[in-house]
Design an enzyme around this catalytic site. Structure first.
Site, PDB file in Angstrom:
ATOM      1  N   SER A 143       0.842  -1.195   0.000  1.00 40.45           N
ATOM      2  CA  SER A 143       0.000   0.000   0.000  1.00 40.45           C
ATOM      3  C   SER A 143       0.882   1.252   0.000  1.00 40.45           C
ATOM      4  O   SER A 143       2.081   1.198   0.299  1.00 40.45           O
ATOM      5  CB  SER A 143      -0.917   0.010   1.219  1.00 40.45           C
ATOM      6  OG  SER A 143      -0.159   0.185   2.405  1.00 40.45           O
ATOM      7  N   HIS A 144       0.256   2.366  -0.324  1.00 45.88           N
ATOM      8  CA  HIS A 144       0.988   3.641  -0.406  1.00 45.88           C
ATOM      9  C   HIS A 144       1.686   3.944   0.916  1.00 45.88           C
ATOM     10  O   HIS A 144       2.880   4.277   0.945  1.00 45.88           O
ATOM     11  CB  HIS A 144      -0.008   4.748  -0.752  1.00 45.88           C
ATOM     12  CG  HIS A 144       0.594   6.127  -0.759  1.00 45.88           C
ATOM     13  ND1 HIS A 144       1.263   6.634  -1.839  1.00 45.88           N
ATOM     14  CD2 HIS A 144       0.641   7.088   0.199  1.00 45.88           C
ATOM     15  CE1 HIS A 144       1.687   7.862  -1.558  1.00 45.88           C
ATOM     16  NE2 HIS A 144       1.320   8.161  -0.325  1.00 45.88           N
ATOM     17  N   VAL A 145       0.958   3.827   2.016  1.00 43.26           N
ATOM     18  CA  VAL A 145       1.530   4.232   3.303  1.00 43.26           C
ATOM     19  C   VAL A 145       2.645   3.270   3.721  1.00 43.26           C
ATOM     20  O   VAL A 145       3.641   3.689   4.334  1.00 43.26           O
ATOM     21  CB  VAL A 145       0.422   4.325   4.383  1.00 43.26           C
ATOM     22  CG1 VAL A 145      -0.130   2.966   4.756  1.00 43.26           C
ATOM     23  CG2 VAL A 145       0.931   5.054   5.619  1.00 43.26           C
TER      24      VAL A 145
END
Length: 1270
Positions: A1065-1067
């Site tokens: 995921s992005h985070v």
């Protein structure tokens, strides 16, 4: 699933039909005769409450108690994902009041009960006189009573004192959300169980007699409905028996409440209730049903099954489906449709053959599956690693032109800021337009390498399209002012011996948006491809940031700069872009992996609409498809010759689309005219779209066509048209931005519906054949061959089948197409995987039309990902074995999609072993599976980092050169990762991890980014809510919600959350790249403890599977964050003892000792024989202590030793730059013959492969790796 033959289906359906209609009035002799056949004499059941025409509200649904938690609880109903209605009844004794308690959990707004009472022989609602406070009468038809708020819940008590009331019926209205809650689309109904309704003796007799009354076919249907409501769980035989008896008990309870058997049958089979009078029961009432031929009923049932997504139906549900199909056909006949007309209507295409195939195989209403071949998964091994060869990345600097030199000289001026720059071409010459700012003064330079006398005809514009004469005070010397423009002669100049001409214009602060201009040489006017030249003065061009020396590092810089130079030409049309791309293929190949990546980044920016597709240029569709064909031919050739680039080349081809020489592209232009003519739609939106298609077709046309089809299918709901466009990135503004803009909305007549759906469906094939690289249907059609006849001026197309396909492959692809929309995804996933594995040997060879096979594999992979994502709901309550099987399928698909899949295949082997252990119910299966789940996660994280390091530098540098939106640049690699098979696998692992942790009794932490940090604890509800905040001191967030798309705020050094975003995921990616602690805590107690430390200063230290934390002081924080922290503390003295060389260059694990190797190596040897057999201990061979010194002292390495000695002297004088030089010097060590001999013997003796057996180059690589570890 047992078979369901034609005869059996007909007979079963007929029995059901007769049973529904066979109930005469209660007083008839037929009834008594039937009753005597079914049961012994018993008490007569109460009359059924009539409900077909009761009041103005919807037909009611009887509330069947779901979980009787106490004697008073009669029903639980789910209102939405968070709220539940619970109903408890306190039955009245003789003459007392019945109390009904309603409670709705987790409410946020004001609830209203819309209700009334039911009485025998009364069709509308009775409005009881005894009413709760606040009750209002609604139109003399119903009562409306507000619920009382109690914490998070809402409650209400109703008291009924009228003995004639048998039930209450109601709906619930949420005033805040303006939303009605119903019971599966119908009214809620609660029966009142008072003691005066039945005598105690009668009740027991009734229950016993009723039990004998319930037909087994209805029990089967009720059991199926219960199974459906509970999420279609997998039951053990014991659970199946319990569920079956529970279904029987529910039906008995319904009958005891007074519901007739006929009404119960009608409710379960959704058939109309039988009339109560003798007159209605006659042979004539069956004639219409008998008129529907059974073969049509079977076909209609099959059509219904297909529309439902081809679920697996048990026999009882099959019975219901046949009756529903018969009812639908009967309704058509009742409207006047003849049997012949009905037959023509439903027997379309190959539907009859599909139905007959189902009946022949005796698997009606069940999904067929392919039989996958048994293979060794290592047959699909690929070991082509993505390596960057620095020498390839380092390219010779390009020869600077005089215009480049001018740009550089301006950028080097003190205080000079280049705001925008644009290079135009005319013929073989160029003109450079630059706007600058020096000491708050704006200046424009126009320079050209054209040597003949030249006049600049120019103006200034404050809005688009405007020509306005400039103020006289800013005119360059010798300029001539005209009505709407100015003419200035270019001045000759020279730079580093190169000649050019230039005009300098100093602007005032007039708020100008742009500068339009043209050139005049003698009597000849020079334009920009027929249009005015234009320099945009309103925005800053980020391409012109001064090169600090690091710009373009880690990229094929020369290629990216060449792409940027050609972008102006590429924007003219997709034909120009694809031809330019084809011209750049050789340069990209010569630059190695980074060159291929650079080409991909450019094409990806184009595919995601970050670059202009068309500007002031008309091009025929066949010219675009021909250019695509040329480009993809070059990519195909590189795919054959350079297997190490295949993964990236597939991405480029998927973004470009297939293309096609000649007729395939031409049909786009011709076919739209035929559609307009055949369907009488020559004006409005269709004409505007036709003009766009003729002018410059693009991938947007696939979306527009789909939007039109969806709009027509929705019976011309225009919101559906816009919804399809917007979901695919096409807004109203984009439609207006085309050179041939689309202003109008579609507006068709109902009589056009059938023809347009047919013709647009066919047209979609032509559009996808050119523009879609991942469309399955067009990819299969191209490989299998197809023929489209011409019509009038429209050309025909004939595509021949690809030769040399594996035996049975066409049937396999047919299976895939037949099941691509199935609700149950598992058989489809198996078919897609089998097709990819069968295709793989051809993709490793060099067959004819390899490009078509590559596009087929891309389409199979894309469809696999889509089907997997569609199956998430199916897996929600699935057994662990089913989820594990899905994960193994996705793992195999990922292995087929990447160039270096060795690690993934080892993960797959281990995972399949874990799946077998789970099936055998072995004790340690969950622990074994968790070990491989973590290994898969590591492999995925490694793949994500590899993509980031390989692609992101090129995305950032090319993005800056092309002025791509910064947000698109920032998420470039993340979007690539999340759009691939790895992200699908990561999401499945995320769902399964908590299950394994629970079964294996594992710890409370999942560490995604392991970084030791210290900071102040801050508790927040959502990371999203604070992502734009800046913290002025190091902060560790305890975030109750993290979705995965958020940014990590400035100043945050750690994030702890109960959520579990996947590792891709992005985070997660941001946390690892930014060295921020990121971990999931599964223990609610630990999380609550951390929340209690709000604003306190803590230190967090992660290990491989846990996190320790402690409170610290501010002085400790300052020391840990200070670069001189080590100097503050007294460093204890330590003494290093040089280990001696003990005469061995290499030793096996059995020889490991404290004198020879370190603790890590000794621990590996210690584990052998002390862990379960399924835990693999790495085979180990070590180069012992003292070997480095021994090799360095060897005569082979005399010069290296002397060089290192000199560097050590420099180091002793605090010249720390010598450290790096020492490391480089060590890499020059040569391996003594004895070392090579001993190492080979020990490795082979331990069962390890010897690198030298694969060639001298592999041994040299291994020796280099050893030296880097020294």
């Amino acid at each position: 699933m047992s078979g369901f033959s034609a005869a059996a289906s007909a007979a079963a359906a007929e029995r059901c039909a007769l049973a529904i209609r066979a109930r005469p009035a209660a007083s008839s002799s037929a009834t008594r005769q039937q009753a005597s056949l079914r049961r012994s004499t018993g008490p007569r059941l109460p009359a059924t409450l009539a409900a077909s025409r009761r009041g103005p509200v919807a037909p009611r649904a009887v509330a069947t108690p779901a979980d009787r938690a106490s004697p008073d609880l009669v029903g639980k109903f789910t209102l939405d994902s968070n709220s539940q209605l619970q109903v408890a009844v306190n039955p009245a004794s003789q003459g007392s009041v019945t109390e009904i308690d309603l409670e709705v959990t987790n409410t946020t707004g004001s609830l209203i009960l819309h209700w009334g009472a039911l009485c025998r022989d009364r069709r509308d609602w009775l409005l009881p006189s005894r009413r709760p406070d606040g009750t209002a009468v609604y139109k003399n038809r119903a009562l409306r009573t507000p619920f009382l708020k109690s914490g998070d819940n809402s409650t209400l008590r109703i008291e009924i004192d009228d003995p004639v009331v048998q039930a209450i019926e109601f709906l619930i209205f949420d005033e805040t959300q303006n939303k009605w809650f119903k019971n599966n689309g119908q009214n809620f109904q609660i029966q009142l169980q008072s003691s005066h309704h039945h005598g105690s003796g009668a009740s027991g007799a009734s229950s016993s007699a009723t039990s004998a009354l319930v037909p087994e076919d209805l029990v089967q249907i009720q059991a199926y409905l219960r199974w459906e409501r509970k999420g279609k769980q997998s039951y053990t035989p014991e659970q199946e028996k319990e569920e079956y008896e529970a279904a029987r008990a529910e039906l008995i309870e319904e009958l005891n409440r007074g519901v007739s058997l006929e009404k119960l049958r009608a409710k379960l089979t959704k058939a109309p209730e039988a009339p109560e009078s003798d007159e209605s029961y006659s042979p004539a009432s069956q004639i219409t049903s008998d008129k529907i031929p059974e073969d049509l009923v079977q076909v209609q049932a099959y059509v219904r099954w297909e529309k439902a997504g081809k679920p697996n139906y048990p026999p009882e549900k099959q019975l219901v489906e046949f009756e529903e199909a018969r009812k639908e056909l009967q309704a058509e006949v009742d409207k006047g449709t003849s049997i012949d007309q009905l037959r023509k209507k439903i027997l379309k295409g190959n539907i009859e053959s599909k139905v007959s195939k189902q009946l022949k195989n005796k698997n009606y209403f069940s999904v067929e599956r392919i039989q996958r071949k048994k293979r060794d998964i290592m047959q699909i091994l690929s070991k082509h690693k993505h390596t960057v060869i620095e020498e390839q990345a380092e390219v010779a600097p390009k020869q600077l032109t005089v215009l480049d030199l001018l740009t550089n000289s301006l950028q080097k001026k003190d205080g000079c800021e280049v705001l925008s720059k644009k290079l135009f071409k005319f013929g073989d010459k160029q003109i450079l337009a630059i706007s600058t700012k020096v000491l708050n003064k704006s200046k424009v330079y126009l320079a050209t390498n054209h040597t003949e006398p030249l006049i600049l005809h120019w103006s200034l514009a404050k809005k688009a399209g405007e020509w306005k004469a400039p103020p006289s005070n800013i005119l360059p010397s010798g300029s001539k002012l005209l009505d709407m423009a100015c003419e200035t002669e270019f001045t000759k100049s020279e730079l580093d011996g190169l000649h050019y001409q230039v005009v300098e214009i100093e602007l005032d602060d007039g708020g100008y948006k742009g500068m339009p201009f043209v050139l005049r040489s003698g009597e000849m006017w020079i334009k920009n491809n027929g249009s005015d030249f234009y320099l945009d003065l309103s925005t800053r061009d980020t391409r012109n940031i001064k090169d600090t020396g690091d710009a373009g590092k880690g990229t094929a810089k020369a290629l990216l700069e060449r792409i940027a130079e050609l972008e102006e030409d590429a924007q003219r049309s997709l034909m120009h872009r694809f031809n330019i791309a084809a011209d750049l293929v050789d340069q990209a190949r010569d630059a190695g992996l980074l060159g291929i990546v650079g080409l991909f980044v450019w094409i990806r920016f184009m595919a995601t609409r970050q670059l202009t597709w068309n500007k002031n240029y008309n091009v025929k569709p066949r010219e675009i498809s021909k250019a695509q064909d040329r480009f993809t031919d070059d990519l195909e050739n590189m795919y054959k010759a350079y297997p190490q680039y295949r993964e990236i080349l597939r991405m480029i081809m998927a973004a470009v689309g297939r293309g096609g020489e000649g007729d395939v592209g031409q049909r786009i232009r011709d076919e739209i005219l035929v559609i307009q003519r055949n369907n009488d739609c020559k004006g409005g939106m269709m004409e505007e779209w036709h003009q766009k298609l003729h002018n410059n077709t693009s991938p947007d046309d696939v979306v527009i066509c789909q939007a039109l089809i969806d709009y027509i299918k929705s019976d011309f709901d225009i919101s559906v048209y816009w919804d399809t466009l917007n979901k695919n990135g096409i807004t109203k503004e984009r439609l207006l931005s085309y050179d041939r803009a689309i202003h109008s909305e579609p507006n068709f007549r109902s009589e056009q519906k059938e023809g347009l759906l047919r013709d647009l469906g066919n047209y979609m094939r032509s559009l996808k054949a050119v523009h879609s690289g991942a469309d399955l249907e067009s990819a299969i059609a191209t490989c299998m061959g197809y023929k489209s006849e011409g019509e009038g001026f429209m050309v025909g197309v004939q595509i021949n089948p690809v030769k040399g396909l594996p035996s049975g492959f066409p049937e396999l692809l047919e299976f895939v197409l037949d099941h691509v929309e199935d609700k149950s995804a598992e058989p489809l996933l198996e078919g897609l995987l089998e097709a990819r594995v069968e295709l793989r040997p051809l993709l490793l060879d060099s067959p004819e039309r390899m490009k078509d096979l590559i596009f087929l594999d891309i389409a199979l992979d894309s469809t696999f990902r889509t089907a997997t994502e569609r199956s998430y709901e199916e897996l929600h309550n699935a057994a662990p074995e089913k989820i594990m099987y899905f994960i193994s399928l996705v793992l195999e698909n990922l292995a087929l999609s990447i160039d270096d899949n060795e690690d993934i295949l080892h993960c797959l082997k281990g995972w399949n072993q874990a799946l077998e252990m789970a099936k055998q119910k072995e004790d340690d299966w969950a622990l074994f599976a968790k070990a491989f789940l973590d290994r898969i996660r590591l492999a995925l994280a490694s793949k994500g980092e590899q993509y980031h390091n390989m692609m992101q530098p090129s995305a950032e540098y090319l993005g800056s050169l092309l002025s791509v939106d910064q947000w698109a640049v920032n998420i470039f690699t993340e979007e690539i990762i999340r759009g691939g098979s790895a992200a699908t696998l990561s999401a499945l692992l995320n769902r399964f991890d908590p299950v394994l942790r629970n079964v294996a009794h594992l710890g409370s932490w999942q560490v995604i980014s392991p970084v030791e940090v210290s900071g102040f604890v801050a508790v927040v509800d959502e990371l999203l809510a604070v992502q734009n905040k800046s913290y002025d001191k190091p902060t560790i967030l305890v975030a109750k919600s993290v979705k995965g798309e958020e940014e990590i705020p400035d100043g945050v050094v750690g994030v702890i959350t109960p959520d579990m975003p996947d590792v891709l995921s992005h985070v997660s990616v941001r946390a690892r790249n930014s060295k921020v602690l990121f971990a999931t805590c599964f223990d609610h107690g630990t999380l609550s403890e951390l929340e209690g430390y709000h604003q306190k200063l803590f230190s967090f230290k992660p290990t491989s599977s846990d996190i320790t934390y402690r409170e610290i002081s501010e002085s400790e924080l300052q020391q840990s964050s200070s670069p001189n922290a080590e100097a503050v503390h007294a460093v204890p003295s330590i003494s290093l003892v040089n280990k001696k060389f003990l005469g061995k260059y290499a030793i096996s694990a059995e020889e490991f000792s404290e004198e020879m190797v370190g603790a890590k190596s000794r621990n590996i040897a210690y584990l052998k024989g002390k862990v379960p057999s399924w835990v693999g201990v790495p085979t180990s061979v070590a180069i012992p202590f003292g070997t480095f010194e021994k090799v360095l002292s060897d005569g082979l390495n005399k010069e290296v030793a002397q060089n290192i000695e000199k560097l050590k002297n420099r180091l002793a004088q605090d010249d720390f730059s010598a450290l790096g030089e020492i490391r480089k010097a060590v890499l020059n060590l040569a391996a003594p013959t004895e070392l090579v001999k001993e190492l080979k013997e020990k490795m082979l003796g331990s069962g390890m492969p010897w690198p030298g057996d694969e060639g001298d180059q592999h041994w040299e690589q291994a020796w280099m790796a050893i030296k880097k570890k020294l």
